[in-house]
Design an enzyme around this catalytic site. Sequence first.
Site, PDB file in Angstrom:
ATOM      1  N   SER A  52      55.757-100.415 -39.578  1.00 49.24           N
ATOM      2  CA  SER A  52      54.614-100.756 -40.001  1.00 49.24           C
ATOM      3  C   SER A  52      53.345 -99.571 -40.441  1.00 49.24           C
ATOM      4  O   SER A  52      53.498 -98.720 -39.784  1.00 49.24           O
ATOM      5  CB  SER A  52      53.153-101.730 -38.716  1.00 49.24           C
ATOM      6  OG  SER A  52      51.823-101.068 -39.011  1.00 49.24           O
ATOM      7  N   LYS A  53      53.295 -99.952 -42.155  1.00 47.19           N
ATOM      8  CA  LYS A  53      52.594 -98.719 -42.426  1.00 47.19           C
ATOM      9  C   LYS A  53      51.525 -98.805 -42.247  1.00 47.19           C
ATOM     10  O   LYS A  53      50.405 -97.734 -42.131  1.00 47.19           O
ATOM     11  CB  LYS A  53      52.002 -98.962 -43.567  1.00 47.19           C
ATOM     12  CG  LYS A  53      51.675 -98.165 -44.952  1.00 47.19           C
ATOM     13  CD  LYS A  53      51.257 -99.174 -45.879  1.00 47.19           C
ATOM     14  CE  LYS A  53      50.140 -98.657 -46.668  1.00 47.19           C
ATOM     15  NZ  LYS A  53      49.984 -97.167 -46.852  1.00 47.19           N
ATOM     16  N   ARG A  54      50.505 -99.422 -41.335  1.00 51.98           N
ATOM     17  CA  ARG A  54      49.440 -99.359 -41.153  1.00 51.98           C
ATOM     18  C   ARG A  54      48.956 -98.722 -39.742  1.00 51.98           C
ATOM     19  O   ARG A  54      47.987 -97.732 -39.532  1.00 51.98           O
ATOM     20  CB  ARG A  54      49.010-100.871 -40.052  1.00 51.98           C
ATOM     21  CG  ARG A  54      48.217-101.556 -41.700  1.00 51.98           C
ATOM     22  CD  ARG A  54      46.733-102.225 -40.888  1.00 51.98           C
ATOM     23  NE  ARG A  54      48.028-103.685 -40.827  1.00 51.98           N
ATOM     24  CZ  ARG A  54      48.302-104.527 -39.333  1.00 51.98           C
ATOM     25  NH1 ARG A  54      46.396-104.202 -38.711  1.00 51.98           N
ATOM     26  NH2 ARG A  54      48.733-105.542 -38.886  1.00 51.98           N
ATOM     27  N   GLY A  87      51.525 -95.913 -39.983  1.00 54.13           N
ATOM     28  CA  GLY A  87      51.509 -94.534 -40.192  1.00 54.13           C
ATOM     29  C   GLY A  87      53.114 -94.729 -40.234  1.00 54.13           C
ATOM     30  O   GLY A  87      53.477 -93.452 -40.416  1.00 54.13           O
TER      31      GLY A  87
END
Length: 497
Positions: A261-263, A265
């Site tokens: 997940s980008k959130r 990192g």
Amino acid sequence: MDMKFFEELEAKIPHGEVRTRFAPSPTGYMHVGGIRTALYTWLIARKAGGKFILRIEDTDQERFVEGATDVIYSSLRDAGLTWDEGPDIGGPVAPYVQTERRGLYMPFAELLVEKGCAYRCFCEKTESEEDSGNFDRAEDPCRSLTKEESDRRAAAGEPYVIRQKIPHEGSTTFHDEIFGDISAPNADLDDQVLMKRDGLPTYNFANVIDDHLMGITHVVRGTEYLSSTPKYNLLYEGFGWEPPVYIHCSPVMRDAQHKLSKRHGDPTYDDLLAQGYLREAIINYIALLGWSPAGEREIFSLSELAEAFDLKGISKSPAIFDIVKLTYFNSEYIRALSPEKFLELARPYITKAVPDGMDCELIASLLQQRCEKLTDIPEQLTFLASLPDYGTELYVNKKSKTDEAVSLEMLNSVKPILEGIDVWTQENIHDKLIAYAEANEIKNAKLLWPLRIAISGQTVTPGGAFEIAYLLGKDETMKRIDKGVALLSAFLAERKE
Ligand code: GLU
């Protein structure tokens, strides 16, 4: 009901070819799972000689992100996943952006109402209640409204959503290429919203309408859609349409518990490029996240993937994204590049790290076999820009049989030789130093180790003493040798005391 409307749309649907689509929502970035879905979708089309279609699913206007569609275009283009039909190039079933198709969905929803497979719901509910399906259809008064009552309230301007009318009894079965036959009791399915109050369809409705109207034969998407697929199948049935072949892929994970997940990192496709990974290596590695080729081979170009790709190789289990493995792939790809291509890719990293005018081509040739990522380049070159502080212990080396005293002697010997070189080429530096070593019966290593330490200040360098001296130029080389002489002299004087 205007049957011509439906007939005209039906007439446009292409038949007789494999047609796949990548249908991202514009979120502002392309995550690794997204590019993998795009890749598998593209591979299926290419392998079959079919069409790969790009469709932008932007009906969730609240999540609209400025410029997000451009990220989709640029990432796909960069990865080499070219599309045959799409928003920017058009095609036989245009438009390819869902908000530009907004007028299409309501007539289909009304057709379903007519057929008894959907109903208008006038109840006030929050969008999130609707989205989560957190809603008890048994209690919903609108499900059982008479047609007259429903028509009357709609005509009076009362706002409503259109919900799918799922049968209370029985079960719905569909086939997935990866997971086999999947059955769900209808009682477990919710009367999901098809059309929202804003007149736009939900994803759950639009995907069915668009996949049908675009003649999509194979749908590749994440397993998070598996549980909704029985409802989509009921929609296909309601319309009397053939459902597509389903290929649901398990997620790409950071570890056993967490999705990438980008959130949190995890890198997006663009992040990986910025981190110095080559697109070919990224694509090759991503292809293997959840797909295994028939043999042992792991390195595939995009066109080789298109030949080798086979649905049978797609795994049911989630794949863990392993940056170490990607880095290994990347170094293999870097090594295999032609020197010209490597120079082209490495040049921006080299010029940032070294003084103007240094020979980039030579530097690139020294680096190609020794970097795993393009971003490794600058740190390997900092000694060229300025001599790092170093201790005299670096001069002590068993293999070359050097210590501080020997090194001082060697530096003092090479000084006049280098001073005497008028044309500062690698060849001249090499020839003069080797001739001196031979004439004086000094082992090359004994002469060159101290020189390399003096001019680089480190024991490990891309290239040896000749290349580094050449790159630095005569002045800088002489200055660094003087500094080495001074350091060693001071050290030896102190030791004597
Ligand atoms: N718009 C959906 C997404 O971005 C696509 C799902 C599908 O391919 O049907 O997840």
